[in-house]
Design an enzyme around this catalytic site. Structure first.
Site, PDB file in Angstrom:
ATOM      1  N   ASP A  61       0.811  -1.215   0.000  1.00 19.52           N
ATOM      2  CA  ASP A  61       0.000   0.000   0.000  1.00 19.52           C
ATOM      3  C   ASP A  61       0.847   1.269   0.000  1.00 19.52           C
ATOM      4  O   ASP A  61       2.057   1.233   0.248  1.00 19.52           O
ATOM      5  CB  ASP A  61      -0.873   0.045   1.266  1.00 19.52           C
ATOM      6  N   TYR A 125       6.535 -10.201   6.104  1.00 22.24           N
ATOM      7  CA  TYR A 125       6.416  -8.786   6.462  1.00 22.24           C
ATOM      8  C   TYR A 125       6.902  -8.602   7.896  1.00 22.24           C
ATOM      9  O   TYR A 125       6.659  -9.445   8.762  1.00 22.24           O
ATOM     10  CB  TYR A 125       4.961  -8.321   6.387  1.00 22.24           C
TER      11      TYR A 125
END
Length: 303
Positions: A61, A125
């Site tokens: 994002d 992540y």
């Protein structure tokens, strides 16, 4: 296939603060470009004769960073010039990306049917959190937009780890998916292999004038739902702050409903880093014949 045509897999890093995410931005929204837009511009500067189209493995994002994202693309050179060697390709792309906070770290020439997104075995992540920060000026400059700075002096890490353990395994993560256009087309069932909470550190901890407690939340899965990592992080931090209990987090998970997730709880984008995209070595290997034909030319960044 032409002997001047090649498919490449590239791994790349970026600081996501100034980009509208990893992938292309529609032309009517070009206030800020995506990382893919800049990378495709750099590939075009190599003057390929085929249309440039980058397939990014992991859609991060706006404001999210990557230490190792990946993508593949095809490149056919003019005048029957042989394919770029991997090292020369990295050097050439970085030459044309030097004005951006984007860097190619390595390249592989891969089989013609290789796909960066669908061949990925796992993605990892890491979410970085700094504690005891009542004002952003208390952070070293090297941490600006690269962590979630909390006022809390401490977190209940054991409760966070207990809650994280509930997320591991194959289950329906609908409650941790933000609503987007793909919501009716992608299965909410994912297998989370890792959800850990470990001490971290500032990038300049050995040189800063005071100690800042850092924590890192690590998540590994083959794939993730839209904003799943940020929503899981926000929920775990809420447990650490005492805003949510472990049983309440379990109730949210078992609700299997994005509306069951408390509003405003998701972690901000700036602390999130994509750190690994893993592939099988066998998927990256060219046939023996192709291997013998490739990398005849050394080229240069302006060729």
């Amino acid at each position: 296939m032409h002997n001047n045509w090649a498919r490449y897999l590239v791994f790349f890093q970026y600081i996501g603060t100034n980009y509208r995410g990893a992938v292309k931005v529609p032309p009517n929204q070009l206030v800020r470009k995506g990382v893919q837009d800049h990378m495709e511009d750099a590939i075009r500067r190599l003057r390929p004769i085929n249309p440039v189209s980058l397939s990014v493995s992991s859609r991060t994002d706006t404001g999210v960073h990557a230490l190792s994202n990946s993508a593949h693309f095809d490149l056919q050179r003019m005048n029957d010039k042989p394919p770029f060697t991997e090292d020369v390709l990295v050097e050439a792309l970085n030459f044309h990306l030097k004005a951006e906070q984007i860097r190619i770290t390595r390249a592989h020439r891969v089989p013609d049917d290789f796909h960066a997104r669908f061949r990925a075995r796992s993605r990892t992540y890491v979410y970085r959190i700094a504690l005891g920060i009542s004002h952003h000026s208390l952070l070293p400059l090297t941490e600006r937009d690269l962590c979630w700075n909390l006022r809390n002096q401490t977190l209940d890490v054991e409760a966070m780890r207990e809650a994280a353990a509930l997320l591991v395994g194959t289950q329906d993560f609908s409650s941790f998916r933000a609503v987007n256009s793909d919501i009716h087309f992608k299965s909410p069932v994912k297998t989370l292999n890792v959800a850990s909470v470990q001490p971290g550190s500032s990038f300049v901890h050995a040189h800063f004038h005071r100690e800042i407690p850092f924590w890192e939340l690590t998540f590994t899965s083959r794939s993730f739902l839209y904003k799943q990592v940020r929503r899981m992080t926000g929920a775990l931090v809420a447990v650490g702050r005492g805003q949510l209990s472990v049983p309440q987090l379990q109730e949210i998970l078992e609700a299997r409903d994005s509306l069951a997730y408390p509003q405003g709880l998701a972690a901000p984008a700036n602390g999130l880093f994509l750190t690994r995209v893993d592939y099988r070595e066998t998927d990256l290997q060219l046939s023996q014949q192709t291997s013998e034909e490739q990398f005849v030319s050394s080229g240069n960044s302006e060729d």
